[in-house]
Design a protein around this motif. Structure first.
Motif, PDB file in Angstrom:
ATOM      1  N   PHE A 141       0.822  -1.205   0.000  1.00 45.17           N
ATOM      2  CA  PHE A 141       0.000   0.000   0.000  1.00 45.17           C
ATOM      3  C   PHE A 141       0.862   1.263   0.000  1.00 45.17           C
ATOM      4  CE2 PHE A 141      -3.411  -2.845   0.583  1.00 45.17           C
ATOM      5  CZ  PHE A 141      -4.584  -2.153   0.361  1.00 45.17           C
ATOM      6  N   LYS A 142       1.984   1.223   0.695  1.00 43.44           N
ATOM      7  CA  LYS A 142       2.872   2.394   0.736  1.00 43.44           C
ATOM      8  C   LYS A 142       3.562   2.599  -0.610  1.00 43.44           C
ATOM      9  CE  LYS A 142       5.318   5.646   2.889  1.00 43.44           C
ATOM     10  NZ  LYS A 142       4.683   6.888   3.365  1.00 43.44           N
ATOM     11  N   LYS A 143       4.102   1.520  -1.166  1.00 44.66           N
ATOM     12  CA  LYS A 143       4.904   1.635  -2.393  1.00 44.66           C
ATOM     13  C   LYS A 143       4.037   1.930  -3.616  1.00 44.66           C
ATOM     14  CE  LYS A 143       8.288  -0.970  -5.187  1.00 44.66           C
ATOM     15  NZ  LYS A 143       9.442  -0.062  -5.045  1.00 44.66           N
ATOM     16  N   ILE A 144       2.846   1.316  -3.676  1.00 43.97           N
ATOM     17  CA  ILE A 144       2.038   1.403  -4.891  1.00 43.97           C
ATOM     18  C   ILE A 144       0.981   2.503  -4.813  1.00 43.97           C
ATOM     19  CG2 ILE A 144       0.447   0.117  -6.383  1.00 43.97           C
ATOM     20  CD1 ILE A 144       1.988  -2.434  -5.527  1.00 43.97           C
ATOM     21  N   LEU A 145       0.319   2.641  -3.651  1.00 42.72           N
ATOM     22  CA  LEU A 145      -0.748   3.630  -3.523  1.00 42.72           C
ATOM     23  C   LEU A 145      -0.345   4.861  -2.710  1.00 42.72           C
ATOM     24  CD1 LEU A 145      -3.859   1.340  -2.851  1.00 42.72           C
ATOM     25  CD2 LEU A 145      -3.021   2.206  -5.034  1.00 42.72           C
ATOM     26  N   GLY A 146       0.827   4.797  -2.071  1.00 42.37           N
ATOM     27  CA  GLY A 146       1.245   5.909  -1.229  1.00 42.37           C
ATOM     28  C   GLY A 146       0.415   6.032   0.038  1.00 42.37           C
TER      29      GLY A 146
END
Length: 605
Positions: free
Chosen positions: A268-273
């Motif tokens: 979620f952090k890497k792809i959606l921020g």
């Protein structure tokens, strides 16, 4: 006459061009997204997988040959373009495009292929039946919305590999052609030509092989794997689907949960921020069922189930009284602001509940003036009404709905009704991510149709430590068996199960007793699972793992209504591929090679 690509080489993707390229000569390849003729000057939006850039063919500036070709171009023609990047004239910029401040003045144009009349426009938010989109999936995939979803799916693949490899996991492939070990969904069978009369099965999951990898000393395995289940389909099911599957040796539930939460946080952090707060909250299976009617609760809204069984034991309303006195449950939901619903809308709610097995739905409305409206209030004393309102936390403007039945039926119906009410009342918040671990599942449940105990998850899930010593007792006592808890854990996101796993049975004596409990004889266990049971005899370490439903996870991350939206070539709800028309009949000689005789349906003979 079409052109050949020849030695034409692309310099940039269309969406990569910026104002820094102004003055550069560039070569581009792509599709004509749209074509506009403005008084002789032709504008084409050229599209590739990275985006769109406007190209301009001006008869006063572009070569005549390029202009003559441009006049023939229609939507979705395949083009090769050479030209110079210019700044768009003031007032013609397009802020909707990443390349909206520039354009390419064409010096050379090649038409590499034409396009027939399109069955639907290549644009987002089209109103086209899904089956038509799937029949022309190659066109549907050109739509920016579909392309973005497949790109995000690709990013999930890559980030998963980065994360798990970085935590010491080895990516190991397990077989696609394996042995049929039916325990749950139906297997897809594949006939063997060399061993006629025998069949492979496509795996429902890599469960047995990943456990054997743990026996083999791999210790940390993962795989992004295709799985197959021949079952009735819904919007979140496909006959073939993809799992992020991993297994670990020498671990407890806490270790598996920690790795899983870390993966979710990383994706979620890497792809959606988006920063997911850890640790993720946990809820027991019993609490989830009691509060929400399901083991997949959506925590983005309230509408919790309220138990009024004790109040109902002495009421004159026969339905409530009979259920309450005979061991059933009377539960309700308080719909805040629901008093504004019309009688027709309440009747529709009743019909919806009946689809899931409800015999009926009782209701009480508290009007804005404080008066009560209901067909059943006359069967309650004022004290009982006051108790119900207090228990339901009722206020003016509320609507109570009630189901009375066996506990499992009451919970199931209210679980479905709760979700339907939330959608109807438009109270589900967008862009909110509510994760919850469901733990402490029952190990076994009673199957009325088969008249036996069955594993709630699968028969390789370990019981809690305190229940292992009571397995012998349970062989002749169903109540003891049904009291056992498993070392299983499911991860739920916004009311959807996105992952499930457990600590496995690693002792052959325990595995044998579980087989006995669910009615699998020694002979049957040897025939179906002998290779696993034998492996457990050779120093199997304690181990456990988990599998994410990748299709479902990506559907949630992209806000898609169905997993079909994030699969390149999905099947319909009938299991059909409109693109290829699979499944289909095969030639008679193919069947003869396999030693198979097929009995066709009468209408197809």
């Amino acid at each position: 006459m079409l052109d050949n690509l020849g030695d034409f080489k692309r310099d940039y993707f269309c969406g990569e061009l910026t104002e820094n390229n102004i003055g550069d000569e560039v070569r581009l390849l792509g599709w004509a997204d749209s074509v506009r003729d403005h008084g002789g000057v032709i504008f084409i939006n050229l599209r590739d997988k990275e985006g769109i850039v406007q190209i301009v063919i001006d008869p006063s500036k572009s070569p005549e040959q390029a202009y003559e070709k441009a006049k023939r171009v229609r939507s979705e023609y395949v083009l090769a373009v050479r030209g110079r990047v210019n700044r768009r004239p003031a007032g013609t910029e397009n802020p909707k495009l990443k390349t909206g401040n520039i354009e390419v003045a064409v010096e050379e144009l090649k038409i590499l292929n034409t396009c027939d009349i399109l069955p639907f426009p290549i644009e987002d938010n089209i109103n086209v039946h899904e089956e038509v989109r799937l029949r022309y999936r190659y066109l549907d995939l050109r739509r920016p919305q579909m392309l973005k979803k497949l790109i995000l799916r690709h990013e999930v693949y890559q980030a998963t590999r980065e994360y798990l490899a970085g935590h010491g996991f080895l990516e190991v492939e397990t077989p696609m052609l394996t042995k049929s070990t039916p325990e749950g969904a139906r297997d897809f069978l594949v006939p063997s030509r060399l061993e006629q009369g025998k069949f492979y099965a496509l795996p429902q999951s890599p469960q047995l092989f990943k456990q054997i990898l743990m026996v083999g000393g791999i210790e940390r395995y993962f795989q992004i794997v295709k799985c197959f289940r021949d079952e009735d389909l819904r919007k979140d099911r496909q006959p073939e689907f993809t799992q992020i599957d991993f297994e670990m040796s020498f671990v407890s539930e806490e270790d598996v949960i920690a790795i899983s939460e870390g993966l979710v946080h990383y994706l979620f952090k890497k792809i959606l921020g988006i920063e997911i707060n850890l640790p993720i909250k946990r809820m027991s299976y019993e609490e989830a069922i009691n509060r929400y009617g399901t083991d997949k609760p959506d925590l983005r809204y309230g509408l919790e189930l309220v138990d009024i069984t004790d109040i109902s034991k002495d009421v004159e309303f026969k339905v409530f009284r009979a259920v309450a006195q005979e061991g059933g449950l009377v539960k309700g939901i308080n719909i805040k602001g629901g008093a504004r619903l019309t009688r027709k809308e309440i009747d529709n709610l009743t019909e919806y509940a009946q689809k899931f097995g409800a015999k009926g739905m009782a209701w009480i409305k508290i009007n804005e003036d404080g008066s009560l409206q209901s067909p059943i209030v006359k069967f309650f004393t004022q004290k009982q009404i006051d108790q119900i309102i207090s228990r339901m936390e009722g206020e003016k403007g509320d609507l109570f709905v009630f189901i009375a039945d066996k506990p499992e039926v009451t919970h199931r119906i209210l679980g479905f009704l709760r979700k339907h009410i939330a959608e109807m009342m438009n109270i589900i918040p967008e862009d909110r991510w509510e994760f919850v671990w469901i733990v402490d599942f029952p190990l076994l449940e009673w199957d009325e149709e088969e008249n036996r105990l069955v594993a709630l998850h699968h028969p390789f899930t370990s019981p809690k430590e305190e229940d292992i010593n009571r397995l012998d007792e349970a062989l002749n006592n169903r109540e003891i068996a049904l009291s056992f808890k498993s070392r299983a854990y499911d991860l739920v996101l916004n009311g959807e199960e996105i992952a499930g796993g457990s600590i496995r049975i690693h002792r052959p004596d325990v595995q044998k007793k579980i087989f006995e409990l669910i009615g699998i004889s020694d002979e049957e266990a040897e025939e179906r699972f002998g290779f696993l049971v034998n492996a457990l005899k050779y120093g199997a370490p304690p181990h456990g793992g988990l599998a994410f439903g990748l299709d479902r996870l990506v559907a949630l991350m992209t806000g898609s209504d169905s997993i079909r939206e994030v699969i390149a070539f999905p099947k319909t709800q009938k299991g059909i591929c409109p693109l290829t028309q699979a499944p289909d009949y095969v030639r008679e000689e193919q069947l003869e090679e396999l030693g198979i005789e097929v009995e066709l349906p009468q209408e197809e003979t």
